[in-house]
Design a protein around this motif. Structure first.
Motif, mmCIF file in Angstrom:
data_model
loop_
_atom_site.group_PDB
_atom_site.id
_atom_site.type_symbol
_atom_site.label_atom_id
_atom_site.label_comp_id
_atom_site.label_asym_id
_atom_site.label_seq_id
_atom_site.Cartn_x
_atom_site.Cartn_y
_atom_site.Cartn_z
ATOM 1 N N GLN A 133 0.829 -1.205 0.000
ATOM 2 C CA GLN A 133 0.000 0.000 0.000
ATOM 3 C C GLN A 133 0.868 1.261 0.000
ATOM 4 O O GLN A 133 0.555 2.240 -0.684
ATOM 5 C CB GLN A 133 -0.917 -0.026 1.231
ATOM 6 N N GLU A 134 1.954 1.229 0.772
ATOM 7 C CA GLU A 134 2.879 2.352 0.752
ATOM 8 C C GLU A 134 3.507 2.522 -0.627
ATOM 9 O O GLU A 134 3.663 3.643 -1.123
ATOM 10 C CB GLU A 134 3.987 2.133 1.783
ATOM 11 N N GLU A 135 3.855 1.386 -1.254
ATOM 12 C CA GLU A 135 4.497 1.442 -2.560
ATOM 13 C C GLU A 135 3.559 2.024 -3.613
ATOM 14 O O GLU A 135 3.970 2.799 -4.479
ATOM 15 C CB GLU A 135 4.945 0.032 -2.970
ATOM 16 N N VAL A 136 2.280 1.670 -3.551
ATOM 17 C CA VAL A 136 1.305 2.209 -4.512
ATOM 18 C C VAL A 136 1.208 3.723 -4.368
ATOM 19 O O VAL A 136 1.200 4.462 -5.360
ATOM 20 C CB VAL A 136 -0.071 1.538 -4.310
ATOM 21 N N SER A 137 1.131 4.204 -3.115
ATOM 22 C CA SER A 137 1.064 5.655 -2.890
ATOM 23 C C SER A 137 2.314 6.351 -3.419
ATOM 24 O O SER A 137 2.234 7.423 -4.041
ATOM 25 C CB SER A 137 0.906 5.940 -1.394
ATOM 26 N N HIS A 138 3.458 5.731 -3.191
ATOM 27 C CA HIS A 138 4.709 6.315 -3.660
ATOM 28 C C HIS A 138 4.773 6.319 -5.181
ATOM 29 O O HIS A 138 5.168 7.308 -5.810
ATOM 30 C CB HIS A 138 5.879 5.521 -3.072
ATOM 31 N N LEU A 139 4.372 5.200 -5.798
ATOM 32 C CA LEU A 139 4.438 5.100 -7.258
ATOM 33 C C LEU A 139 3.478 6.079 -7.923
ATOM 34 O O LEU A 139 3.784 6.620 -8.991
ATOM 35 C CB LEU A 139 4.129 3.664 -7.696
ATOM 36 N N ASN A 140 2.308 6.290 -7.323
ATOM 37 C CA ASN A 140 1.379 7.276 -7.883
ATOM 38 C C ASN A 140 2.035 8.658 -7.949
ATOM 39 O O ASN A 140 1.847 9.403 -8.919
ATOM 40 C CB ASN A 140 0.115 7.343 -7.027
ATOM 41 N N LEU A 141 2.824 8.974 -6.933
ATOM 42 C CA LEU A 141 3.528 10.255 -6.918
ATOM 43 C C LEU A 141 4.675 10.266 -7.922
ATOM 44 O O LEU A 141 4.890 11.256 -8.635
ATOM 45 C CB LEU A 141 4.046 10.526 -5.501
ATOM 46 N N GLU A 142 5.417 9.162 -7.997
ATOM 47 C CA GLU A 142 6.550 9.103 -8.916
ATOM 48 C C GLU A 142 6.097 9.133 -10.378
ATOM 49 O O GLU A 142 6.789 9.677 -11.239
ATOM 50 C CB GLU A 142 7.361 7.838 -8.657
ATOM 51 N N ILE A 143 4.949 8.525 -10.668
ATOM 52 C CA ILE A 143 4.431 8.546 -12.039
ATOM 53 C C ILE A 143 4.153 9.983 -12.470
ATOM 54 O O ILE A 143 4.498 10.401 -13.587
ATOM 55 C CB ILE A 143 3.165 7.667 -12.127
ATOM 56 N N CYS A 144 3.536 10.753 -11.586
ATOM 57 C CA CYS A 144 3.276 12.169 -11.902
ATOM 58 C C CYS A 144 4.587 12.927 -12.106
ATOM 59 O O CYS A 144 4.706 13.750 -13.024
ATOM 60 C CB CYS A 144 2.467 12.806 -10.777
ATOM 61 N N CYS A 145 5.565 12.632 -11.265
ATOM 62 C CA CYS A 145 6.850 13.328 -11.372
ATOM 63 C C CYS A 145 7.553 12.992 -12.682
ATOM 64 O O CYS A 145 8.119 13.872 -13.334
ATOM 65 C CB CYS A 145 7.736 12.954 -10.191
ATOM 66 N N LEU A 146 7.548 11.702 -13.051
ATOM 67 C CA LEU A 146 8.207 11.311 -14.294
ATOM 68 C C LEU A 146 7.506 11.921 -15.500
ATOM 69 O O LEU A 146 8.160 12.404 -16.438
ATOM 70 C CB LEU A 146 8.231 9.780 -14.410
ATOM 71 N N CYS A 147 6.182 11.928 -15.476
ATOM 72 C CA CYS A 147 5.432 12.520 -16.586
ATOM 73 C C CYS A 147 5.717 14.018 -16.692
ATOM 74 O O CYS A 147 5.926 14.549 -17.788
ATOM 75 C CB CYS A 147 3.942 12.262 -16.377
ATOM 76 N N THR A 148 5.750 14.691 -15.548
ATOM 77 C CA THR A 148 6.048 16.122 -15.537
ATOM 78 C C THR A 148 7.476 16.391 -15.990
ATOM 79 O O THR A 148 7.750 17.350 -16.730
ATOM 80 C CB THR A 148 5.824 16.694 -14.128
ATOM 81 N N PHE A 149 8.393 15.540 -15.544
ATOM 82 C CA PHE A 149 9.793 15.730 -15.897
ATOM 83 C C PHE A 149 10.011 15.605 -17.401
ATOM 84 O O PHE A 149 10.748 16.400 -18.006
ATOM 85 C CB PHE A 149 10.654 14.703 -15.162
ATOM 86 N N THR A 150 9.377 14.599 -18.029
ATOM 87 C CA THR A 150 9.550 14.434 -19.477
ATOM 88 C C THR A 150 9.018 15.644 -20.238
ATOM 89 O O THR A 150 9.623 16.091 -21.220
ATOM 90 C CB THR A 150 8.831 13.165 -19.954
ATOM 91 N N HIS A 151 7.878 16.187 -19.767
ATOM 92 C CA HIS A 151 7.325 17.364 -20.450
ATOM 93 C C HIS A 151 8.225 18.582 -20.254
ATOM 94 O O HIS A 151 8.531 19.315 -21.214
ATOM 95 C CB HIS A 151 5.924 17.658 -19.912
ATOM 96 N N ASP A 152 8.666 18.815 -19.004
ATOM 97 C CA ASP A 152 9.518 19.971 -18.732
ATOM 98 C C ASP A 152 10.857 19.855 -19.458
ATOM 99 O O ASP A 152 11.402 20.861 -19.941
ATOM 100 C CB ASP A 152 9.751 20.102 -17.232
ATOM 101 N N GLU A 153 11.395 18.637 -19.523
ATOM 102 C CA GLU A 153 12.662 18.447 -20.217
ATOM 103 C C GLU A 153 12.520 18.793 -21.700
ATOM 104 O O GLU A 153 13.394 19.445 -22.289
ATOM 105 C CB GLU A 153 13.130 17.001 -20.059
#
Length: 707
Positions: free
Chosen positions: A619-639
């Motif tokens: 459950q902790e991992e799912v919460s963390h991954l939901n946040l990391e997915i947003c970060c990776l998606c944002t990072f690719t766009h900003d890059e």
């Protein structure tokens, strides 16, 4: 003569003739500057800065760089031989030296261009690459790292065989490295530890039965099983090696954060302290750090000069999932990742993944110069980080799928979440209560053993009349020991064999022997499993396999003897002992409490408790991954936005640099497209609870248009 994958368009005579003709026209001074530019313009790089007679195609240098990064075993000498055979030439050793000179110049050009690009992209701030590894808080911790040392990347000292080191002032080009001066600031931090200093055998794996141990003693000490947790004076290295390996730190995605060389020593505490100091400086408070001896190192850290700072920054030390099972059970409950809230499915063993790959560099770095060793390690780690970023979305996808596919078995055993917490607390209380018997009880145990020895000597005296003198001396010694123990215990009348007091402490003595053989068996099983894993390691040579095979044969006999001793002592117990599991041997220690009927000792409940903690971490991992997915998606766009803007700005000010950045962006764009594909695959997983990927991308474009 031009070595390259392209055809040989110039031969040695042609190039020499061309140079002589140009000297007569332009003069030697002007020509010395013109030749490198001419070669580069035509796609070649000379092997010497002035008047080269051998040049190598840039495409050949690029091909070797990628081949060596992908397969570290592929040496420069092998590549030169390949080129010679392709062009029907006889290989000469000097060709390797000339190729190496051109390759060094090629890498220097790449690094300088990379510095220019980083300056334009604003990526040239100190520790920029390391800082971007933790763009978001990692679960309950703001950052999560793993540290460990490895002695495979040794470097052969230049003083061996009367060799003379080449005067090379070149230094590592990247910010991976912690300098020797910074590391040596912590060389006097660790004080001598008497308990460990008395252990003169750093590799205590022999099949030796320790009869001298005090029966009933229950030491909860993990450090005896780990050489890097032993005394500093035992961490030696052969004098032939100038540098004995590397100590690295990696993030929970297995990106390399920082590296330092281990100089003529084993895994000293100063390397770990310097690494932790760097991590706290860069990442700040509320961090987590796993180490295979995290339990012992936490004490070292707290007593060092970094102790107050680590406490104020709330640094949490832990033990990785793999190494944790070699620690005793009590240590696991306190330090293992599975029992620490907020760690998710992080295994804490990222260093082992890196070492399994970097071990292949041994073939090309062991006898290289200091600069070329660092250059090879830097190239390998840079490629490792690039490869990990290229597969980051797939990494997140696999973790998300594992976290959502764990099933709950609470209903099968009619248990709830509170029961699992109760099982954990009860087991921890039991292990905390395991203490040594009182001094009088230990003396009584010893007294019973002396009485047994007296009976044996008396029987020997009766059965061996020929050896009367020797037996009589032994019986006198045994009687003297009995009298001495009776005086210490204030026993007025000698205990009779079979009396109540005798039987009570006879059972204690039996349990003490049982504990001793049990500890030996656990130690042999765990340590030999590590050696067995080395036998199947890729790259293990034939002779090394033979040596490991012979060691395993001796190991099998040692384990067989340990099991026989264990079965002998276990058969003498009353009541029968518990069924044991590997890694849970400490549950078998006698604490004057019958735990056979306790719920937490039942195998089904123990498996369910382990499953429960895994579900919590899922459950902790799912919460963390939901946040990391947003970060990776944002990072690719900003890059993409930032890079395209820099390319547009450079188009007018520096077209050549803009062209190079555009070329590199094509590769990054392909990787980002791959990331978007896998992020969409994560969104399609049943049980996905994160934000919609397309909505994130759309919102970023809307924000960009508005700005």
């Amino acid at each position: 003569m031009i070595l390259g994958m392209a055809c040989l368009c110039w031969c040695l005579w042609d190039l020499t003739t061309f140079l002589l003709s140009m000297i007569s026209v332009l003069g030697s001074a002007t020509l010395s500057l013109l030749i490198p530019f001419t070669l580069i313009y035509n796609g070649f790089l000379g092997c010497s800065p002035l008047y080269p007679n051998i040049a190598i195609a840039l495409r050949t240098l690029a091909a070797y760089r990628q081949a060596h990064r992908s397969c570290p075993r592929f040496s420069l000498q092998a590549h030169c031989k390949m080129l010679c055979y392709l062009h029907d030439m006889l290989y000469r050793p000097y060709l390797r030296s000339q190729f190496l000179a051109a390759y060094d110049a090629y890498l220097e050009i790449l690094y300088r261009v990379d510095r220019l690009l980083k300056r334009e992209l604003k990526h040239n701030t100190p520790n920029w690459a390391a800082a971007r590894m933790f763009p978001t808080p990692a679960l309950d911790f703001d950052w999560f790292a793993t540290i460990d040392g490895n002695n495979s990347l040794k470097w052969w000292g230049s003083s061996i065989c009367n060799s003379i080191a080449r005067d090379d002032h070149r230094r590592p080009r990247t910010d991976y490295w912690i300098s020797h001066d910074i590391v040596d600031k912590f060389k006097d931090e660790v004080k001598s530890r008497t308990a460990l200093d008395n252990n003169n055998n750093p590799d205590d794996w022999e099949d030796i039965h320790k009869d001298g141990e005090v029966p009933g003693e229950i030491p909860f000490n993990c450090t005896a099983h780990w050489q890097n947790a032993g005394p500093e004076q035992c961490k030696k290295m052969f004098a032939v090696f100038e540098e004995s390996g590397v100590f690295v730190a990696v993030c929970h995605h297995r990106f390399v954060l920082v590296v330092c060389d281990m100089i003529q020593s084993g895994e000293l505490a100063k390397y770990a302290l310097a690494t932790v100091d760097h991590l706290m400086t860069v990442y700040g408070e509320n961090g987590a750090c796993t180490y295979d001896i995290g339990c012992a190192f936490s004490k070292t850290l707290s007593t060092s000069s970094l102790g107050p700072r680590a406490q104020s920054l709330a640094l949490h030390m832990m033990v990785g999932a793999f190494h944790g099972h070699a620690h005793n059970r009590k240590c696991q409950l306190d330090w293992h990742l599975m029992f620490i809230t907020g760690t998710g499915h992080t295994e804490g063993e990222g260093c082992e993944h890196i070492f399994s790959s970097s071990n292949e560099l041994v073939w090309s770095t062991r006898h290289a110069s200091a600069f070329h060793r660092h250059q090879s390690i830097e190239e390998h780690f840079m490629f490792w980080d690039a490869d990990k970023y290229a597969t980051l979305s797939n990494f997140l996808h696999n973790h998300y799928r594992e976290a959502t596919h764990l099933s709950v078995i609470k209903s099968e055993l009619n248990l709830n979440d509170e029961d699992f917490v109760k099982f954990y607390n009860n087991e921890k209380l039991y292990l905390d209560a395991l203490k040594q018997p009182p001094i009088r009880d230990r003396l009584c145990i010893r007294y019973v053993e002396v009485l047994d020895d007296l009976e044996i000597r008396r029987a020997a005296l009766m059965q061996a009349r020929i050896r009367v003198d020797t037996a009589y001396a032994k019986i006198q010694n045994a009687e003297a020991l009995v009298v001495h123990m009776e005086i210490q215990l204030s026993i007025e009348e000698c205990w009779a064999v079979g009396s109540a007091d005798y039987l009570q402490f006879k059972e204690e003595a039996t349990l003490g022997k049982y504990h001793a053989v049990l500890n030996d068996l656990e130690h042999l099983m765990v340590m030999r499993l590590f050696k067995l894993s080395k036998l199947l390691l890729s790259g293990t040579g034939y002779k090394l396999r033979q040596q490991i095979g012979k060691a395993l044969q001796c190991c099998s006999e040692a384990i067989h003897n340990a099991i026989n001793r264990y079965n002998t002592q276990a058969a003498a117990l009353n009541p029968p002992h518990l069924k044991f599991f590997l890694g849970e041997f400490d549950l078998l220690h006698y604490s004057r409490t019958d735990i056979r009927e306790a719920d937490w000792t039942k195998p089904a409940y123990r498996k369910a408790t382990t499953k429960h903690f895994k579900l919590l971490h899922a459950q902790e991992e799912v919460s963390h991954l939901n946040l990391e997915i947003c970060c990776l998606c944002t990072f690719t766009h900003d890059e993409e936005t930032d890079t395209l803007k820099v390319i547009e700005d450079l188009q007018s000010s520096n077209p050549l640099l803009a062209s190079e950045l555009r070329r590199q962006w094509r590769s990054c764009s392909a990787i980002n497209t791959f990331h978007i594909f896998w992020l969409n695959q994560i969104e399609a997983i049943s049980g996905f609870s994160g934000s919609d990927i397309n909505e994130i991308i759309t919102s970023k474009f809307v924000d960009a248009d508005a700005s």
